[in-house]
Design a protein around this motif. Structure first.
Motif, PDB file in Angstrom:
ATOM      1  N   VAL A 121       1.329  -1.017   0.193  1.00  0.00           N
ATOM      2  CA  VAL A 121       0.252   0.264  -0.013  1.00  0.00           C
ATOM      3  C   VAL A 121       1.041   1.151  -0.173  1.00  0.00           C
ATOM      4  CG1 VAL A 121      -1.998   0.930   1.639  1.00  0.00           C
ATOM      5  CG2 VAL A 121      -1.429  -0.975   0.853  1.00  0.00           C
ATOM      6  N   ILE A 122       0.290   1.684  -1.388  1.00  0.00           N
ATOM      7  CA  ILE A 122       1.894   3.416  -1.347  1.00  0.00           C
ATOM      8  C   ILE A 122       0.947   4.188  -0.520  1.00  0.00           C
ATOM      9  CG2 ILE A 122       3.106   4.738  -3.203  1.00  0.00           C
ATOM     10  CD1 ILE A 122       3.934   1.943  -2.697  1.00  0.00           C
ATOM     11  N   GLN A 123      -0.030   4.681  -0.082  1.00  0.00           N
ATOM     12  CA  GLN A 123      -0.897   5.896   0.165  1.00  0.00           C
ATOM     13  C   GLN A 123      -2.217   5.534   0.638  1.00  0.00           C
ATOM     14  OE1 GLN A 123       0.034   9.644  -2.589  1.00  0.00           O
ATOM     15  NE2 GLN A 123      -1.739  10.142  -0.030  1.00  0.00           N
ATOM     16  N   ILE A 124      -3.010   5.873   1.351  1.00  0.00           N
ATOM     17  CA  ILE A 124      -4.409   5.932   1.796  1.00  0.00           C
ATOM     18  C   ILE A 124      -4.654   7.361   1.860  1.00  0.00           C
ATOM     19  CG2 ILE A 124      -6.174   5.079   4.064  1.00  0.00           C
ATOM     20  CD1 ILE A 124      -4.272   2.708   4.053  1.00  0.00           C
ATOM     21  N   GLY A 125      -5.713   8.250   1.320  1.00  0.00           N
ATOM     22  CA  GLY A 125      -6.354   9.259   1.510  1.00  0.00           C
ATOM     23  C   GLY A 125      -7.665   8.611   1.342  1.00  0.00           C
ATOM     24  N   THR A 126      -8.843  10.425   1.381  1.00  0.00           N
ATOM     25  CA  THR A 126      -9.538  10.930   0.770  1.00  0.00           C
ATOM     26  C   THR A 126      -9.430  10.888  -0.794  1.00  0.00           C
ATOM     27  OG1 THR A 126      -9.592  12.776   0.660  1.00  0.00           O
ATOM     28  CG2 THR A 126     -10.382  11.369   2.725  1.00  0.00           C
ATOM     29  N   PRO A 127     -10.130  10.894  -1.614  1.00  0.00           N
ATOM     30  CA  PRO A 127      -9.524  10.877  -2.806  1.00  0.00           C
ATOM     31  C   PRO A 127      -9.186  12.784  -3.360  1.00  0.00           C
ATOM     32  CG  PRO A 127     -11.967  10.513  -2.611  1.00  0.00           C
ATOM     33  CD  PRO A 127     -11.545  10.265  -1.667  1.00  0.00           C
ATOM     34  N   GLU A 128      -9.563  13.723  -2.180  1.00  0.00           N
ATOM     35  CA  GLU A 128      -9.277  14.374  -2.393  1.00  0.00           C
ATOM     36  C   GLU A 128      -7.463  14.981  -1.822  1.00  0.00           C
ATOM     37  OE1 GLU A 128     -10.425  19.411  -1.723  1.00  0.00           O
ATOM     38  OE2 GLU A 128     -10.847  17.472  -0.396  1.00  0.00           O
ATOM     39  N   GLU A 129      -7.699  13.965  -1.012  1.00  0.00           N
ATOM     40  CA  GLU A 129      -5.782  14.227  -0.395  1.00  0.00           C
ATOM     41  C   GLU A 129      -5.083  13.477  -1.420  1.00  0.00           C
ATOM     42  OE1 GLU A 129      -7.260  14.044   4.558  1.00  0.00           O
ATOM     43  OE2 GLU A 129      -6.658  11.607   3.544  1.00  0.00           O
ATOM     44  N   LEU A 130      -5.455  12.483  -1.738  1.00  0.00           N
ATOM     45  CA  LEU A 130      -4.651  11.568  -3.203  1.00  0.00           C
ATOM     46  C   LEU A 130      -4.220  13.297  -4.112  1.00  0.00           C
ATOM     47  CD1 LEU A 130      -5.814   8.109  -3.199  1.00  0.00           C
ATOM     48  CD2 LEU A 130      -4.199   8.897  -2.229  1.00  0.00           C
ATOM     49  N   VAL A 131      -5.656  13.715  -4.767  1.00  0.00           N
ATOM     50  CA  VAL A 131      -5.073  14.727  -6.009  1.00  0.00           C
ATOM     51  C   VAL A 131      -4.241  15.618  -5.273  1.00  0.00           C
ATOM     52  CG1 VAL A 131      -6.439  15.994  -7.374  1.00  0.00           C
ATOM     53  CG2 VAL A 131      -7.077  13.938  -7.112  1.00  0.00           C
ATOM     54  N   MET A 132      -4.440  16.031  -4.400  1.00  0.00           N
ATOM     55  CA  MET A 132      -3.843  17.420  -3.787  1.00  0.00           C
ATOM     56  C   MET A 132      -2.444  17.444  -3.316  1.00  0.00           C
ATOM     57  SD  MET A 132      -6.141  20.229  -4.197  1.00  0.00           S
ATOM     58  CE  MET A 132      -5.320  21.351  -2.990  1.00  0.00           C
ATOM     59  N   ASN A 133      -2.467  15.968  -2.527  1.00  0.00           N
ATOM     60  CA  ASN A 133      -0.942  15.816  -2.162  1.00  0.00           C
ATOM     61  C   ASN A 133      -0.822  14.135  -2.290  1.00  0.00           C
ATOM     62  OD1 ASN A 133      -0.595  18.665  -0.593  1.00  0.00           O
ATOM     63  ND2 ASN A 133      -2.651  17.734   0.481  1.00  0.00           N
ATOM     64  N   PRO A 134      -0.151  14.253  -3.192  1.00  0.00           N
ATOM     65  CA  PRO A 134       0.332  12.130  -4.034  1.00  0.00           C
ATOM     66  C   PRO A 134       1.267  12.459  -3.229  1.00  0.00           C
ATOM     67  CG  PRO A 134       0.611  13.844  -5.588  1.00  0.00           C
ATOM     68  CD  PRO A 134      -0.241  14.434  -5.171  1.00  0.00           C
ATOM     69  N   ALA A 135       1.635  11.059  -2.325  1.00  0.00           N
ATOM     70  CA  ALA A 135       3.392  10.492  -2.006  1.00  0.00           C
ATOM     71  C   ALA A 135       4.096  10.622  -2.747  1.00  0.00           C
ATOM     72  CB  ALA A 135       2.746   9.737  -0.818  1.00  0.00           C
ATOM     73  N   THR A 136       4.050   9.852  -3.947  1.00  0.00           N
ATOM     74  CA  THR A 136       4.608   9.123  -5.012  1.00  0.00           C
ATOM     75  C   THR A 136       4.915  10.173  -6.131  1.00  0.00           C
ATOM     76  OG1 THR A 136       4.090   7.359  -4.821  1.00  0.00           O
ATOM     77  CG2 THR A 136       5.453   7.600  -3.086  1.00  0.00           C
ATOM     78  N   ASP A 137       5.624   9.543  -7.022  1.00  0.00           N
ATOM     79  CA  ASP A 137       5.741   9.237  -8.277  1.00  0.00           C
ATOM     80  C   ASP A 137       4.546   8.572  -9.076  1.00  0.00           C
ATOM     81  OD1 ASP A 137       7.528  11.419  -8.319  1.00  0.00           O
ATOM     82  OD2 ASP A 137       9.041  11.028  -9.657  1.00  0.00           O
ATOM     83  N   TYR A 138       4.148   8.006  -8.541  1.00  0.00           N
ATOM     84  CA  TYR A 138       3.266   6.449  -9.059  1.00  0.00           C
ATOM     85  C   TYR A 138       2.042   6.350  -8.425  1.00  0.00           C
ATOM     86  CZ  TYR A 138       1.220   1.727  -9.290  1.00  0.00           C
ATOM     87  OH  TYR A 138       0.638   0.759  -9.773  1.00  0.00           O
ATOM     88  N   VAL A 139       1.868   8.141  -7.171  1.00  0.00           N
ATOM     89  CA  VAL A 139       0.306   7.684  -7.011  1.00  0.00           C
ATOM     90  C   VAL A 139       0.243   9.389  -7.437  1.00  0.00           C
ATOM     91  CG1 VAL A 139      -1.099   9.046  -4.939  1.00  0.00           C
ATOM     92  CG2 VAL A 139       0.418   7.084  -4.788  1.00  0.00           C
TER      93      VAL A 139
END
Length: 346
Positions: A248-266
């Motif tokens: 699991v690379i990142q867990i978050g709300t859709p908004e969190e993933l779009v605004m603050n992706p943890a990696t280039d993959y995300v």
């Protein structure tokens, strides 16, 4: 957003390793150097799930997504113990399912879990009513009671009047509704859905997504939903877990993933997302600072939904919290920037 303090299901350091001798390999307690993909490949092993720790809140729609081979379906099967994890804990309401006996696990699956998969697996010789009532027959529920319950969920999924039809007489979307009704007949507390709509054409798929949202408003089930489609994920999810190579690379709300992706993959996953469908008024609002605002929108409203209101107003619109208090303003230009894909924060 679901309060994950009320944890319904949790994974703690879950691994699933495939290959001859995998069980003995993991039982030996290998160190970190022996758990790298390279070291495991040398041993003839492959990890489908790698050291996953997640918590899923009661009543939450938790999406697990990733590309083909990322481990998402394997993780779901570990959570339901359809396959045995190689290491870790799977806690359902605080109880480790890996320590449950076979009889206990069967009882939990029959009474507390529902499962819907990509392939509907309806019994062709049974009617809609008989298919939906089938898991209740397995529980030895009396015929009158199980048929009454089956009729209730058939009505709930919009198939009232088709109780006596056979699967071959139904469209793909209707067949999937029967599969959903069948899984709901046992009143599950935990609902597993593994790419349930991926075999449907886009129009029916959209209708089924809307149907799932409607059902969730009524039933408030805890759902673990697997998909590879980010548009589907952002439409349905409270939170999303993105997987790659079993992790699991990142867990978050859709908004969190779009605004603050943890990696280039995300970031790559979210790059082509229509931001207006994901971002909320809260994310791009400005401080009040004495600005005269007309009308109002909620902080949790999606930009795509409120764009006509704000742009039509031609002036900043008040943004309110759950209590109705004004916490900011939303300017037409900020909405326009979001609609055209320009970062309104810059």
């Amino acid at each position: 957003m679901t309060d994950v303090a009320t944890v319904k299901l949790a994974c703690r350091g879950v691994w699933k390793v495939f290959g001859r001798g995998a069980e003995a390999y993991m039982a030996a307690g290998p160190g970190p150097e022996a758990l790298t993909p390279e070291a495991m490949a040398e041993a003839g092993l492959m990890a489908g799930v790698r050291d996953v720790t997640v918590e899923i809140g009661e009543g939450e729609i938790f999406i697990v997504m990733g590309l083909s081979g990322s481990g998402k379906s394997t993780l779901l099967r570990c959570m339901s113990r359809l396959i045995e994890p190689s290491a870790g804990e799977v806690l359902f309401e605080g109880r480790d399912l890996l320590k449950a006996s076979e009889a206990e696990l069967i009882d939990i699956r029959r009474h507390k879990m529902g499962m819907v998969f990509q392939h509907f697996a309806l019994l062709p010789h049974l009617t809609v009513l008989e298919n939906v009532a089938f898991p209740l027959a397995i529980q030895k529920v009396a015929k009158a009671e199980r048929e009454q319950r089956a009729r209730e969920v058939i009505e709930l999924v919009g198939l009232g009047g088709r109780e006596n039809a056979y699967p071959r007489q139904l469209s793909g979307g209707q067949q999937q509704r029967v599969g959903i009704a069948r899984s709901l007949a046992v009143k599950p507390e935990l609902w597993f859905l593994d790419e349930p709509f991926s075999a449907l054409d886009p129009l029916i798929r959209g209708e089924m997504q809307d149907e799932l949202i409607r059902l969730q408003k009524v039933l408030r089930k805890t759902m673990i939903f697997v998909t590879h489609d980010f548009d589907e994920a952002i439409k349905l999810a409270d939170r999303i877990a993105i997987m790659k190579d079993g992790r699991v690379i990142q867990i978050g709300t859709p908004e969190e993933l779009v605004m603050n992706p943890a990696t280039d993959y995300v970031a790559a996953f979210t790059r082509n997302v229509q931001r207006a469908k994901v971002l909320t008024a809260r994310s791009i609002m400005s401080p009040v600072n004495g600005v005269a605002a007309i009308g109002q929108v909620r902080a949790t409203d999606k930009i795509a939904d409120v764009a006509p209101i704000v742009i039509g107003a031609g002036k900043p619109v008040a943004v309110t919290d759950d209590s109705g208090a004004v916490i900011g303003t939303l300017a037409p230009q900020a909405v326009i920037d979001t609609l055209i894909g320009r970062d309104a924060r810059t």
